[in-house]
Design a protein around this motif. Structure first.
Motif, short mmCIF file in Angstrom:
data_model
loop_
_atom_site.label_atom_id
_atom_site.label_comp_id
_atom_site.label_asym_id
_atom_site.label_seq_id
_atom_site.Cartn_x
_atom_site.Cartn_y
_atom_site.Cartn_z
N ILE A 173 0.87 -1.18 0.00
CA ILE A 173 0.00 0.00 0.00
C ILE A 173 0.90 1.22 0.00
N THR A 174 0.75 2.08 -1.00
CA THR A 174 1.64 3.24 -1.13
C THR A 174 0.87 4.54 -0.99
N SER A 175 1.54 5.55 -0.46
CA SER A 175 0.94 6.88 -0.34
C SER A 175 0.84 7.53 -1.71
N PRO A 176 -0.15 8.41 -1.92
CA PRO A 176 -0.40 8.95 -3.26
C PRO A 176 0.73 9.77 -3.85
N GLY A 177 1.54 10.41 -3.01
CA GLY A 177 2.59 11.27 -3.55
C GLY A 177 3.80 10.52 -4.08
N ILE A 178 3.85 9.20 -3.92
CA ILE A 178 5.02 8.43 -4.34
C ILE A 178 4.79 7.88 -5.75
N PRO A 179 5.65 8.22 -6.72
CA PRO A 179 5.44 7.75 -8.10
C PRO A 179 5.50 6.23 -8.20
N HIS A 180 4.57 5.66 -8.96
CA HIS A 180 4.55 4.21 -9.14
C HIS A 180 4.75 3.81 -10.61
N LEU A 181 4.76 4.80 -11.50
CA LEU A 181 4.92 4.49 -12.93
C LEU A 181 5.77 5.56 -13.62
N TYR A 182 5.25 6.78 -13.70
CA TYR A 182 5.98 7.89 -14.32
C TYR A 182 6.29 8.95 -13.26
N PRO A 183 7.34 9.74 -13.40
CA PRO A 183 8.39 9.62 -14.42
C PRO A 183 9.24 8.36 -14.25
N ASP B 9 -1.56 -1.13 -4.13
CA ASP B 9 -2.84 -0.44 -3.93
C ASP B 9 -2.58 0.83 -3.12
N ASN B 10 -3.64 1.58 -2.83
CA ASN B 10 -3.53 2.74 -1.94
C ASN B 10 -4.70 2.76 -0.97
N ASP B 11 -4.74 3.77 -0.12
CA ASP B 11 -5.77 3.80 0.92
C ASP B 11 -7.18 3.95 0.35
N ILE B 12 -7.29 4.56 -0.83
CA ILE B 12 -8.62 4.69 -1.45
C ILE B 12 -9.15 3.32 -1.84
N GLY B 13 -8.29 2.50 -2.44
CA GLY B 13 -8.69 1.15 -2.78
C GLY B 13 -9.10 0.35 -1.56
N LEU C 133 -10.88 13.32 -4.42
CA LEU C 133 -9.86 12.38 -4.91
C LEU C 133 -9.02 13.03 -6.01
N SER C 134 -7.71 12.97 -5.84
CA SER C 134 -6.80 13.48 -6.86
C SER C 134 -6.52 12.39 -7.89
N SER C 135 -5.87 12.80 -8.97
CA SER C 135 -5.49 11.82 -10.00
C SER C 135 -4.51 10.80 -9.45
N TYR C 136 -3.67 11.21 -8.49
CA TYR C 136 -2.74 10.26 -7.87
C TYR C 136 -3.50 9.14 -7.17
N GLN C 137 -4.65 9.48 -6.60
CA GLN C 137 -5.43 8.49 -5.85
C GLN C 137 -6.28 7.62 -6.75
N THR C 138 -6.92 8.23 -7.76
CA THR C 138 -7.79 7.44 -8.63
C THR C 138 -6.99 6.53 -9.56
N GLU C 139 -5.77 6.92 -9.89
CA GLU C 139 -4.98 6.15 -10.85
C GLU C 139 -4.63 4.76 -10.34
N LEU C 140 -4.39 4.63 -9.03
CA LEU C 140 -3.84 3.39 -8.50
C LEU C 140 -4.84 2.54 -7.73
N ALA C 141 -5.92 3.14 -7.22
CA ALA C 141 -6.86 2.40 -6.38
C ALA C 141 -7.42 1.17 -7.10
#
Length: 466
Positions: free
Chosen positions: A71-81, A98-102, A175-183
């Motif tokens: 489970i990763t926090s939203p501010g940590i990049p998981h794909l790009y850059p 996953d993240n906390d939203i998921g 929800l930010s894009s960081y959160q919706t992208e990974l959940a």
């Protein structure tokens, strides 16, 4: 707290120990999981240990042995850059990320709901601008109408820190894009898309990736109702994908400036009036012009989004209208912080880019504009079409000289500091004018964040008006 279900007895790695990470660790433990915690910051690790949480170095090769998920926090990049090394290692090993939203959407429905008269519902709000105001406004309307409600996500509490919802309660999430992208789970009852403008493009590898991250809330979330801003092509595309046709009222199209009369359900604002149309007929109208907490076309769009979402939840137009009038606005977002001798002082410190500054400049007819800070690429050149309302600019911070060169014929004064800019603008302001802080720049040259910048402006205004 929402105890996380699905990981009882399992090891779950948690990367990032800020607000959401700590809440995630506690919620996992409450659900019977064994959280393995890590943060690159020694300070964050120490704070976690101070709360009685134990650490596991997830950078070690053997760290993921027996781990069920990361489970990763939203501010940590998981794909790009590029992916954080811990996330990259999890992906190599096939460990779900996953993240906390998921986790929230996976866990928030409880067995006791079977005894509720009305099951709790979730409203999720995303978009580039207006997310926070729209989320807070929905929450405010629900509370004003006597409906139980909690607010979480990017605003208020972390999602796993909220109380288990009661009978009939509505949880409103920003929800930010960081959160919706990974959940991995996204199942809101009502989903809201405000608008789209370029942002976080390095994180999403361009505008297409940014829009795709927002789109997941709808395409994969499958909400019962979708409230979609259609003032940009992306919103029109999304509405077209979600609806079976123009008469499909599961999609509520919203706009600030356009008439939307040919759809099953639409809400739009024009010339300061909000209108709701259903099946070819107008069913409600609200005069937004006198609502001090929602000035300008951008806030009228937020009002349309909140109105549509709460109508989708079953609230009556009159109840919503009454609540709009009592909404005070959010700090640092077109916030009225003082008024004297016919001059209003507005704190829009959150306007850190030209797009949000342009919306602020269009909200008032005569402006004493305080701008500047750590300017972004292109400076304020794109604001040229919106400077007609600016009586004079008062420039602060690192980019003040650069901004001065891009103002054309607009009068300006380089003030350098907030103290001087506020004093000079207040001294010059005439009846009917607005002293507006809308920096169009980051704050990091003089302040740790936009909140501290806005607080400084507010304090200076209070001192001048005392």
């Amino acid at each position: 707290m929402i105890p996380v279900i699905g990981y009882k007895g399992a090891k779950v790695a948690v990367l990032g120990l800020g607000r959401s990470g700590l809440a995630t660790a506690k919620a996992l433990r409450a659900g019977g999981a064994e959280p393995l915690l890590w943060d690159d910051s020694a300070e964050a690790r120490a704070a976690a240990e101070a709360e009685g949480l134990s650490l596991t170095d997830l950078t070690r090769n053997a760290a993921f042995e027996g781990v069920a998920a990361l489970i990763t926090s939203p501010g940590i990049p998981h794909l790009y850059p590029h992916a954080h090394p811990v996330i990259a290692r999890a992906l190599e090993l096939g460990v779900p990320v996953d993240n906390d939203i998921g986790l929230f959407f996976q866990s928030w429905a409880r067995p006791e709901w079977d005894n509720f008269e009305t099951p709790p519902r979730a409203v999720a709000v995303t978009g580039s601008n207006g997310k926070s105001t729209t989320t807070a406004l929905i929450h405010h309307i629900l509370q004003a109408a006597g409906k139980p409600s909690q607010m979480a996500g990017n605003i208020g509490k972390g999602v796993l820190s909220i109380d288990p919802p009661e009978d009939g309660e509505v949880v409103v999430l920003e929800l930010s894009s960081y959160q919706t992208e990974l959940a991995r789970a996204l199942t809101p009852d009502v989903a809201v898309f405000t608008n789209l403008s370029p942002d976080h493009l390095d994180r999403h590898n361009g505008p297409g990736g940014y829009f795709a991250a927002k789109r997941r809330l709808f395409a994969e979330g499958g909400p019962d109702r979708a409230v979609i801003g259609v003032d940009e092509i992306e919103g029109r595309f999304l509405a077209g994908q979600m609806a079976q046709g123009p008469s499909d009222d599961r999609v509520i199209r919203i706009s600030s400036g356009q008439k939307l009369e040919g759809f099953g359900w639409s809400v739009f604002a024009r010339k300061g009036f909000l209108a709701e149309w259903r099946k070819g007929k107008q069913v409600a109208s609200i005069d937004l012009r006198s609502i001090k907490g929602l000035p300008g076309a951008h806030n009228h769009q937020n009002a349309c989004a909140a109105y549509a979402a709460t109508r989708a939840l079953g609230l009556a137009p009159k109840l919503i209208e009454e609540a709009l009038h009592s909404f005070a606005g959010l700090p640092h977002r077109s916030q009225l912080v003082g008024e004297k001798a016919g001059v209003r002082f507005i704190n829009d410190s959150k306007a850190t880019n030209v797009d949000s500054a342009a919306k602020a400049l269009q909200a008032f007819p005569k402006i004493r504009w305080i701008a500047g800070g750590m300017g972004k690429e292109g400076g304020i050149a794109a604001l040229a079409p919106h400077l007609g309302s600016v009586v004079k600019a008062y420039l602060i911070g690192h980019s003040a000289p650069d901004f001065a060169l891009q103002l054309g014929q607009t009068p300006y004064e380089i003030c350098e500091t907030m103290e001087r800019a506020t004093a000079r603008a207040a001294e010059d302001a005439q009846v009917g004018e607005v002293v507006l802080l809308a920096p169009a720049a980051a704050s990091f040259d003089q302040y740790p964040n936009f909140e501290k910048r806005g607080e400084d402006f507010t304090a200076r205004v209070a001192a001048l008006l005392a």
